[in-house]
Each structure stands twice: as structure tokens, then as C-alpha cells.
Write a protein that holds these residues in place. Structure first.
Motif, PDB file in Angstrom:
ATOM      1  N   PRO A   1      -6.703  -0.435   2.094  1.00 52.05           N
ATOM      2  CA  PRO A   1      -8.083  -0.063   2.418  1.00 52.05           C
ATOM      3  C   PRO A   1      -9.027  -0.596   1.344  1.00 52.05           C
ATOM      4  CG  PRO A   1      -6.635   1.835   2.570  1.00 52.05           C
ATOM      5  CD  PRO A   1      -5.829   0.719   1.949  1.00 52.05           C
ATOM      6  N   LYS A   2     -10.260  -0.822   1.719  1.00 49.65           N
ATOM      7  CA  LYS A   2     -11.262  -1.310   0.757  1.00 49.65           C
ATOM      8  C   LYS A   2     -11.316  -0.356  -0.430  1.00 49.65           C
ATOM      9  CE  LYS A   2     -14.262  -3.695   4.043  1.00 49.65           C
ATOM     10  NZ  LYS A   2     -13.493  -4.841   4.150  1.00 49.65           N
ATOM     11  N   GLY A   3     -11.327  -0.937  -1.615  1.00 47.22           N
ATOM     12  CA  GLY A   3     -11.403  -0.137  -2.826  1.00 47.22           C
ATOM     13  C   GLY A   3     -10.045   0.268  -3.382  1.00 47.22           C
ATOM     14  N   SER A   4      -8.975  -0.121  -2.715  1.00 48.47           N
ATOM     15  CA  SER A   4      -7.626   0.243  -3.205  1.00 48.47           C
ATOM     16  C   SER A   4      -7.093  -0.797  -4.158  1.00 48.47           C
ATOM     17  CB  SER A   4      -6.655   0.368  -2.038  1.00 48.47           C
ATOM     18  OG  SER A   4      -7.012   1.433  -1.233  1.00 48.47           O
TER      19      SER A   4
ATOM     20  N   TYR B   1       0.831  -1.209   0.000  1.00 45.41           N
ATOM     21  CA  TYR B   1       0.000   0.000   0.000  1.00 45.41           C
ATOM     22  C   TYR B   1       0.864   1.256   0.000  1.00 45.41           C
ATOM     23  CZ  TYR B   1      -3.713   3.295   1.179  1.00 45.41           C
ATOM     24  OH  TYR B   1      -4.594   4.347   1.170  1.00 45.41           O
ATOM     25  N   CYS B   2       1.967   1.232   0.711  1.00 41.05           N
ATOM     26  CA  CYS B   2       2.886   2.373   0.689  1.00 41.05           C
ATOM     27  C   CYS B   2       3.371   2.628  -0.735  1.00 41.05           C
ATOM     28  CB  CYS B   2       4.076   2.121   1.629  1.00 41.05           C
ATOM     29  SG  CYS B   2       5.261   3.484   1.649  1.00 41.05           S
ATOM     30  N   ILE B   3       3.738   1.577  -1.430  1.00 39.86           N
ATOM     31  CA  ILE B   3       4.204   1.725  -2.812  1.00 39.86           C
ATOM     32  C   ILE B   3       3.074   2.242  -3.706  1.00 39.86           C
ATOM     33  CG2 ILE B   3       5.129   0.494  -4.822  1.00 39.86           C
ATOM     34  CD1 ILE B   3       6.676  -1.289  -2.798  1.00 39.86           C
ATOM     35  N   ASP B   4       1.836   1.779  -3.451  1.00 37.71           N
ATOM     36  CA  ASP B   4       0.679   2.328  -4.187  1.00 37.71           C
ATOM     37  C   ASP B   4       0.600   3.840  -3.983  1.00 37.71           C
ATOM     38  OD1 ASP B   4      -0.043  -0.317  -4.776  1.00 37.71           O
ATOM     39  OD2 ASP B   4      -1.793  -0.325  -3.427  1.00 37.71           O
TER      40      ASP B   4
END
Length: 179
Positions: free
Chosen positions: A176-179, A154-157
Motif C-alpha cells: 500500500p502507498k506509504g508502506s 508486504y506479508c513479511i513486512d
């Protein structure tokens, strides 16, 4: 055909390993951990370099800026010895530091060995690359990656890097939901 695999930098910082005095075990430990956990396509870009500030900086910059590695993992050079300069160089090349990574890695490592308090590893971002310093001991590498990797994809996203997927049975990456 275009290569859709994510390049991941694996940097071993060690005078002795770079000189061929001893066999590197940290780099292979990182690569094996990633191979076990990641389900998305990735390609390791491996470097074994001496504990020299200029060489470390040039290597981290090359992997982030030229090769666009979404993740760059270093091993070695995080202790209190005079030539251990990996955290200082990482801080110098990063645009933002993420102190929670180092804090959690030390906390988890302290459950296994009291000398973990001597470790100075840090993490930060440079462009769309996440850089994380890991200890040099292979077993400590696994402990640290187990601790922080759920936050890595997620950090890389968030910084615009390539999407990494993990095997949820081995590492439940949080998004998170939707990511």
C-alpha cells in the motif's frame, strides 16, 4: 561489518534427493527464481531432508527461530502419497495459516496441468517468518512463485520480517502507498 542480507530458507523435502539417489532440481529452481526477481540482498540457507515429520519440523523451526529467515520455501512432499507430509508439518509449526496462498497456487497450476488438484501446498507464519510449500516439479515452482510472490514482501513486512525488494519488471510486489 554486519551482514545486512536477508536469510531465506530453501528446504527440499525428498527421501531420494536427501539420500543422493537423484539430483535435486527443486532447490536450484527456487534459488534461480529468487536470484532473478529479488533486488535486495539475501542469502540462501539450503537444506535437503527426507520426508520425515520430525526432521521437517526441526528444520522449519531452526530456520524460523534460530536463523530468523523472513521467508522459508519448501519444495516436495505436497502430494497425496503416504510419505508426503510437508503440509501437515508446516501447519503444525505455524502460528497462523494463510489459505489464500495454496488456493492461488493450485488455481494457476491447474491452467497448466490437471494433476495440480492433487497438490496440497499451504502457507503460514511462524514469528516473523513466512513459510510457503511449493510443489516439487521445477516448472511448477516458477508458476506458483509467479502467482503468489507479489503478496510476499508486504506479508513479511506485516509480520515484522526483513524488507524484501523485487525488480518490478519481473515481479510487481504490492505494498500500500506509504508502506
Amino acid at each position: 561489518m554486519t551482514d545486512l542480507s536477508c536469510p531465506i530458507g530453501i528446504v527440499v523435502v525428498s527421501d531420494r534427493a536427501s539420500a543422493g539417489i537423484y539430483e535435486d532440481r527443486g532447490g536450484p529452481a527456487i534459488e534461480a527464481w529468487l536470484a532473478n526477481v529479488l533486488t535486495s540482498a539475501w542469502t540462501p540457507l539450503k537444506r535437503i531432508i527426507p520426508d520425515e515429520k520430525d526432521v521437517i519440523a526441526a528444520t522449519l523451526i531452526e530456520l524460523a527461530d534460530e536463523h530468523k529467515c523472513g521467508l522459508i520455501l519448501t519444495t516436495g512432499g505436497t502430494g497425496p502419497a503416504p510419505r508426503d507430509v510437508t503440509p501437515e508439518v508446516t501447519e503444525a509449526v505455524c502460528e497462523r495459516l494463510l489459505p489464500g496462498f495454496g488456493e492461488l497456487m493450485r488455481q494457476k497450476s491447474l491452467l497448466e496441468v490437471p494433476t495440480a488438484i492433487l497438490s496440497r501446498q499451504i502457507a503460514g507464519t511462524r514469528g516473523s517468518s513466512l513459510l510457503i510449500n511449493l510443489p516439487g516439479k521445477p516448472s511448477a515452482i516458477g508458476t506458483c512463485l509467479d502467482a503468489v510472490f507479489p503478496a510476499v514482501p508486504y506479508c513479511i513486512d506485516l509480520i515484522g520480517g526483513p524488507r524484501l525488494e523485487t525488480d518490478p519488471a519481473k515481479c510487481a510486489a504490492f505494498r500500500p502507498k506509504g508502506s
